[in-house]
Design an enzyme around this catalytic site. Structure first.
Site, mmCIF file in Angstrom:
data_model
loop_
_atom_site.group_PDB
_atom_site.id
_atom_site.type_symbol
_atom_site.label_atom_id
_atom_site.label_comp_id
_atom_site.label_asym_id
_atom_site.label_seq_id
_atom_site.Cartn_x
_atom_site.Cartn_y
_atom_site.Cartn_z
ATOM 1 N N LYS A 175 3.979 0.910 -3.997
ATOM 2 C CA LYS A 175 5.071 -0.001 -4.374
ATOM 3 C C LYS A 175 6.052 -0.187 -3.229
ATOM 4 O O LYS A 175 6.662 -1.221 -3.086
ATOM 5 C CB LYS A 175 5.906 0.609 -5.506
ATOM 6 C CG LYS A 175 5.212 0.800 -6.796
ATOM 7 C CD LYS A 175 6.284 1.171 -7.837
ATOM 8 C CE LYS A 175 5.703 2.015 -8.941
ATOM 9 N NZ LYS A 175 5.649 3.441 -8.608
ATOM 10 N N LYS B 29 6.408 10.332 3.299
ATOM 11 C CA LYS B 29 7.528 9.466 2.922
ATOM 12 C C LYS B 29 8.719 9.617 3.857
ATOM 13 O O LYS B 29 9.483 8.681 4.042
ATOM 14 C CB LYS B 29 7.956 9.748 1.474
ATOM 15 C CG LYS B 29 6.951 9.215 0.470
ATOM 16 C CD LYS B 29 7.517 9.113 -0.915
ATOM 17 C CE LYS B 29 6.524 8.395 -1.816
ATOM 18 N NZ LYS B 29 6.972 8.217 -3.175
ATOM 19 N N LYS C 32 -2.582 4.363 1.364
ATOM 20 C CA LYS C 32 -2.751 4.025 -0.051
ATOM 21 C C LYS C 32 -1.895 2.807 -0.427
ATOM 22 O O LYS C 32 -0.842 2.570 0.176
ATOM 23 C CB LYS C 32 -2.428 5.217 -0.952
ATOM 24 C CG LYS C 32 -0.973 5.518 -1.153
ATOM 25 C CD LYS C 32 -0.785 6.391 -2.400
ATOM 26 C CE LYS C 32 0.703 6.552 -2.661
ATOM 27 N NZ LYS C 32 1.040 6.753 -4.046
HETATM 28 N N1 AQP Z 1 -2.944 3.538 -4.478
HETATM 29 C C1 AQP Z 1 -3.130 4.223 -5.599
HETATM 30 N N2 AQP Z 1 -4.391 4.427 -6.066
HETATM 31 C C2 AQP Z 1 -4.601 5.097 -7.234
HETATM 32 N N3 AQP Z 1 -3.586 5.612 -7.989
HETATM 33 C C3 AQP Z 1 -2.328 5.422 -7.544
HETATM 34 N N4 AQP Z 1 -1.122 5.776 -8.041
HETATM 35 C C4 AQP Z 1 -0.136 5.340 -7.223
HETATM 36 N N5 AQP Z 1 -0.666 4.696 -6.178
HETATM 37 C C5 AQP Z 1 -2.032 4.734 -6.341
HETATM 38 C C6 AQP Z 1 -0.952 6.526 -9.275
HETATM 39 O O1 AQP Z 1 -0.033 5.817 -10.095
HETATM 40 C C7 AQP Z 1 0.728 6.768 -10.832
HETATM 41 C C8 AQP Z 1 2.175 6.438 -10.730
HETATM 42 O O2 AQP Z 1 2.613 6.590 -9.412
HETATM 43 P P1 AQP Z 1 4.169 6.564 -9.113
HETATM 44 O O3 AQP Z 1 4.664 5.208 -9.156
HETATM 45 O O4 AQP Z 1 4.872 7.508 -9.993
HETATM 46 O O5 AQP Z 1 4.294 7.173 -7.710
HETATM 47 P P2 AQP Z 1 3.500 6.974 -6.413
HETATM 48 O O6 AQP Z 1 2.202 7.699 -6.489
HETATM 49 O O7 AQP Z 1 4.416 7.427 -5.334
HETATM 50 O O8 AQP Z 1 3.220 5.409 -6.374
HETATM 51 P P3 AQP Z 1 3.647 4.416 -5.261
HETATM 52 O O9 AQP Z 1 3.178 3.086 -5.593
HETATM 53 O O10 AQP Z 1 3.220 4.945 -3.916
HETATM 54 O O11 AQP Z 1 5.197 4.417 -5.408
HETATM 55 P P4 AQP Z 1 6.296 4.545 -4.307
HETATM 56 O O12 AQP Z 1 5.898 3.609 -3.239
HETATM 57 O O13 AQP Z 1 7.548 4.180 -5.016
HETATM 58 O O14 AQP Z 1 6.270 5.969 -3.871
HETATM 59 C C9 AQP Z 1 0.389 8.145 -10.312
HETATM 60 O O15 AQP Z 1 -0.529 8.743 -11.206
HETATM 61 C C10 AQP Z 1 -0.281 7.864 -9.004
HETATM 62 O O16 AQP Z 1 -1.240 8.860 -8.684
#
Ligand code: AQP
Length: 343
Positions: A208, A121, A205
């Site tokens: 968001k 990040k 991956k």
């Molecule tokens: N690509 C993914 N595949 C499977 N599981 C995923 N999760 C996130 N992306 C994937 C799971 O969703 C839950 C919530 O995630 P989060 O929003 O708290 O944080 P994150 O993992 O950082 O998700 P993002 O989309 O990547 O958010 P940003 O971009 O804001 O950092 C978790 O259980 C995660 O494993």
């Protein structure tokens, strides 16, 4: 010979959370939300909207409360039942931040500096990141352990953070000589959709915060938009192979086959057996139809909840009270264990 660690003897409890940092996507749905709903029938479940994690990167104050309601609507639309599971916003329960501070004094800097998500990040800009983003996994350990949660459904990307939570729990139990005080929480990662990748780059991956909206399928996307994003998803020039082994060097294909499997309940091999020898001109429309069929009702339910924000607020307020009732005495015990005045 060293003694085996004393096992935690408290009840099983599930805890997990999602950040209100943007639109919920297919990775969140398959990696987390769908599992949340499955677990509530035979476990005590606590599902948090982790707004304190979201603000580790800039969030517009005019939008944060709305984004929090959005995640609540996604939980509810995915089948999480507020009469069976606790749903609440993290910032409403002070136990999270208090325990995070105690854990800051237990965790080691070396442990945090190995966290790959921070490196991903922050990129080459680590010095300009917030201290909160660096400390994120410690707050995550506090989230889980403020409830003495034993099981944590998450996507594959959170595996390393979960290991850190276990290390913190173990070190706390050792340092303060309270064997078995905290459980060593187990990740629940298995199952289809544990790692959904970007539609634009099969090695990254789905996320968001990816600047390209075409990289992800949002739960609020219309059927037309879902179909278009799948049609435009990056693929190679080959046809569908016969075996899983032949997908190894084709990350975009592997991702789409995995998504098809998660939607249909088929294994990767079963999907390939169905489409071997066909081009993407056949496979992508079939995948789009399936995606629309599964996601349309989720998106419709989500919109129904979002049209009724008072109902969401009522559920969140009730959930915050229920969460505080569990976490507050646990953190009071931590204070006692650490020997603070007045405990
Ligand atoms: N690509 C993914 N595949 C499977 N599981 C995923 N999760 C996130 N992306 C994937 C799971 O969703 C839950 C919530 O995630 P989060 O929003 O708290 O944080 P994150 O993992 O950082 O998700 P993002 O989309 O990547 O958010 P940003 O971009 O804001 O950092 C978790 O259980 C995660 O494993």
């Amino acid at each position: 010979m060293s003694k085996p660690p004393v096992k935690y003897s408290g009840p099983d409890r599930v805890f997990s959370g999602v950040q209100p940092s943007g639109d919920m996507h297919l990775g969140n749905y398959l990696g987390a939300l769908k599992k949340f709903a499955d677990l509530q029938n035979d476990h005590e479940c606590v599902y948090c909207i982790v707004d304190l994690h979201a603000v580790t990167v800039w969030q517009d104050p005019a939008k944060l409360a709305g984004q929090t309601r959005n995640i609540a609507a996604a939980y509810l639309a995915s089948g999480v039942d507020p009469d069976k599971a606790i749903i609440y916003p993290q910032s409403k329960v002070a136990a999270h931040t208090e325990l995070a501070w105690y854990f800051n004094c237990v965790a080691r800097i070396g442990w945090l500096s190995r966290m790959t998500q921070f490196k991903e990040k922050s990129g080459r800009n680590a010095e300009a990141m917030s201290v909160g983003l660096y400390d994120y996994p410690v707050l995550q350990a506090a989230d889980i352990l403020a409830f003495k949660a034993t099981h944590v459904p998450v996507g594959e990307d959170q595996k390393q953070h979960l290991e850190l939570s276990r290390d913190i729990a173990q070190k706390f139990n050792n340092d303060f000589n309270v064997p078995g005080f905290f459980p060593l929480p187990e990740p629940l990662i298995k199952g289809p959709g544990a790692r959904v990748m970007s539609l634009r780059d099969g090695t990254k991956k789905m996320s968001k915060s990816d600047p390209s909206d075409n990289s992800r399928i949002n739960l609020t996307d219309s059927p037309e938009k879902i179909a278009k994003k799948i049609r435009k998803a990056k693929t190679d020039a080959g046809v569908m192979p016969e075996t899983v082994a032949e997908m190894e060097d084709r990350p975009e294909l592997k991702n789409l086959v995995g998504i098809y499997g998660a939607f249909s309940g088929l294994s990767d091999q079963e999907v390939l057996s169905q489409y071997a020898g066909q081009g993407f001109g056949v496979f992508k429309p079939a995948l789009a139809d399936l995606a629309v069929e599964i996601l349309r009702p989720v998106s419709e339910r989500m919109n129904t909840y979002l049209d009724n924000p008072d109902e969401i607020d009522r559920i969140l307020a009730k959930g915050a009270d229920a969460a505080a009732e569990i976490a507050t005495p646990i953190v009071a015990d931590v204070r006692k264990v650490m020997g603070f005045w007045g405990t």
